[in-house]
Design an enzyme around this catalytic site. Structure first.
Site, PDB file in Angstrom:
ATOM      1  N   HIS A 146       0.814  -1.220   0.000  1.00  0.00           N
ATOM      2  CA  HIS A 146       0.000   0.000   0.000  1.00  0.00           C
ATOM      3  C   HIS A 146       0.845   1.265   0.000  1.00  0.00           C
ATOM      4  O   HIS A 146       0.345   2.344  -0.300  1.00  0.00           O
ATOM      5  CB  HIS A 146      -0.975  -0.005   1.181  1.00  0.00           C
ATOM      6  CG  HIS A 146      -0.362   0.289   2.514  1.00  0.00           C
ATOM      7  ND1 HIS A 146      -0.035  -0.695   3.416  1.00  0.00           N
ATOM      8  CD2 HIS A 146      -0.028   1.457   3.106  1.00  0.00           C
ATOM      9  CE1 HIS A 146       0.463  -0.137   4.500  1.00  0.00           C
ATOM     10  NE2 HIS A 146       0.481   1.166   4.348  1.00  0.00           N
ATOM     11  N   ASP A 176       0.047  -7.494   1.410  1.00  0.00           N
ATOM     12  CA  ASP A 176       0.525  -6.119   1.594  1.00  0.00           C
ATOM     13  C   ASP A 176       2.054  -6.063   1.601  1.00  0.00           C
ATOM     14  O   ASP A 176       2.657  -5.320   2.381  1.00  0.00           O
ATOM     15  CB  ASP A 176      -0.040  -5.512   2.878  1.00  0.00           C
ATOM     16  CG  ASP A 176       0.115  -3.994   2.906  1.00  0.00           C
ATOM     17  OD1 ASP A 176       0.194  -3.384   1.821  1.00  0.00           O
ATOM     18  OD2 ASP A 176       0.173  -3.416   4.002  1.00  0.00           O
ATOM     19  N   SER A 249       4.766   2.489   8.016  1.00  0.00           N
ATOM     20  CA  SER A 249       4.364   1.360   7.182  1.00  0.00           C
ATOM     21  C   SER A 249       5.524   0.843   6.344  1.00  0.00           C
ATOM     22  O   SER A 249       6.229   1.610   5.688  1.00  0.00           O
ATOM     23  CB  SER A 249       3.220   1.774   6.247  1.00  0.00           C
ATOM     24  OG  SER A 249       2.014   1.830   6.933  1.00  0.00           O
TER      25      SER A 249
END
Length: 504
Positions: A146, A176, A249
């Site tokens: 993402h 992901d 992230s």
């Protein structure tokens, strides 16, 4: 004489019929006068247990400085630029996914690249930032899918402030995970660990760039293992209380051996910031994906062809179970591996390849990491009896071949159908319409449940090919759309907006 007197008192008190409170009081007096060791020898075992100190657990926080210094050089910042706002950025700001209705908590689980730099005007590029880590000295880098999804340009900034353009070797939305490559050599790398020995309560720490603040370290403990999150079927997440914020992230989660045990991916938040619940992709799951992305450019997963349901207390009783356990088969897809093996709706799967299945969320990660074509034994409960079923796994279809939201097409001047479709399994092509939003498909009369067969006299093979056909439609013209509805076929006239722009 003093010690002899203490021994005498202790023996007499212990043998006389005094209440326990008086015995304890006499013992305390004797201990205060210096008879600790001797009292322990003369008191009865039951009374001696009363004065045994409880086991002590040292609650000291480890010094992470050496581990951070050892690993910080291999952690990188990943900045992305795109023409449109990345989906992950909007999710990070609280926008729900299309599947959020399935779980009321789903909107609170957020992917976070970083707070976006707001575009100044239409057409201005938007930017975001995440983290990553180097796994090989020749420039392979792991981050989140993402973080780089829909990016036009990706730049990687090393700890020594050098910057390199990066290309995506492969990216897998289901896990992901994305694999990047930069043109560099002699780079510092992390050491990859595993989760087999990871336990709840262990110390872990993260390095990343929350809110763009580079080389930030945060620490916490493992809160839970094998956590299943809404809309993330194939990842048994590591839950921690390590502070994770936008920009973390894709960054690594380390154990106290300095090994990467997870990749930070999501948080649970009502406010948009850290609220004590962080989730990381286990390193062994991530590295299996990375190996496939590096070798094949995509990921293949095993497939049974069933939908599952949690076994509640009431359902357990209705199926004759003493307590809830296993994964309840709610539906079996026709001509799927499960159907061919004889699996039926109502079966409760309690083991897969010898591994116990306690909850319905335990099964999908195990199936997903199994290679297509492999043979596995399922232990099931059917009609109150336990039996084993041998099954040969199929291959899970690619993401864009199972479900594709054509309204997610970037606003680049091409027309949009604004429908949600899924491939028709084991058919002659075509896609089944699941949802219809305002736009030219709705205006033509397309309804949920219709099967789109051809567009502009071009046969529709699957959802991915339909997306490409839509982009080639002539602006301002009407084109034929052949659909199947109920038991018949029907042509609809699809009006393409002038200039390709989709109103509304």
């Amino acid at each position: 004489p003093k010690i002899e007197w203490i021994i005498f008192i202790a023996r007499e008190v212990n043998t006389m019929q005094f209440p326990s409170k008086i015995k304890k009081l006499a013992m305390a007096v004797a201990l205060a006068t210096g008879g600790t060791a001797l009292m322990a020898c003369t008191l009865s075992p039951a009374l001696a247990l009363d004065v045994t100190p409880p086991a002590r657990v040292e609650m000291t926080v480890p010094d992470f400085s050496a581990l951070v210094e050892q690993n910080a050089a291999a952690v990188v910042n990943v900045s992305v630029t795109g023409k449109t706002q990345p989906t992950a950025v909007w999710r990070g700001r609280g926008m729900p996914d299309r599947d959020d209705d399935d779980n009321p908590l789903a909107p609170f689980f957020k992917h976070f690249p970083t707070p976006p730099i707001p575009p100044g005007s239409k057409g201005m590029p938007t930017q975001g930032m995440g983290s990553g880590f180097i796994i090989s000295a020749d420039g392979y880098i792991v981050t989140n899918h993402h973080v780089v999804d829909d990016a036009d340009k990706i730049m990687v900034k090393l700890n020594d402030k050098r910057e390199f353009p990066a290309k995506v070797i492969g990216s897998d939305p289901r896990s992901d995970i994305a694999l990047l490559k930069i043109d560099a050599s002699g780079l510092p790398t992390v050491t990859i660990g595993g989760t087999d020995n990871l336990k709840v309560g262990q110390w872990v720490f993260a390095i990343g760039a929350p809110f763009g603040l580079e080389r930030t370290a945060t620490k916490g403990i493992v809160s839970a293992l094998g956590r299943s999150l809404p809309n993330d079927t194939y990842v048994p997440f590591i839950q921690t209380d390590v502070p994770i914020n936008p920009g973390n992230s894709g960054g690594p989660l380390f154990d106290l051996n300095g090994k990467v045990v997870g990749i930070n991916s999501q948080i649970f938040s009502r406010s948009g910031g850290y609220m004590g619940l962080s989730f990381a992709i286990p390193a062994d799951v991530a590295m299996d994906v990375v190996a496939q992305l590096k070798n094949d450019g995509h990921v293949t997963r095993g497939w049974l062809g069933i939908s599952l349901q949690e076994v509640t207390q009431d359902l357990a009783r209705s199926f004759g179970l003493e307590q809830p356990r296993g994964a309840l088969v709610a539906n079996v897809t026709e001509n799927s591996p499960a159907a061919n093996a004889g699996l039926k709706a109502g079966d409760i799967i309690t083991a897969y390849g010898g591994k116990p299945i306690n909850d319905s969320a335990d099964l999908p990660p195990l199936v997903g990491t199994t290679k297509p074509g492999a043979n596995k034994d399922l232990t099931i409960i059917r009609d109150g009896k336990t039996q084993d079923i041998a099954i040969k796994l199929g291959q899970l279809p690619d993401e864009d071949q199972t479900e594709l939201a054509l309204n997610n097409t970037p606003n680049d001047g091409t027309p949009h159908l604004n429908v949600l479709v899924a491939d028709v399994p084991d058919g002659d092509g075509g896609v089944r319409v699941q949802q219809v939003g305002p736009g030219m498909a709705a205006e033509a009369g397309v309804q949920a449940g219709d099967i789109l067969v051809s567009l502009n006299n071009q046969k529709i093979r699957n959802a991915a090919q339909l997306q490409q056909l839509v982009k080639t439609l002539p602006a301002g013209k009407r084109v034929p759309l052949l659909i199947k509805r109920d038991t018949g076929s029907l042509y609809l006239a699809l009006k393409v907006p002038a200039g390709g722009q989709q109103p509304g």
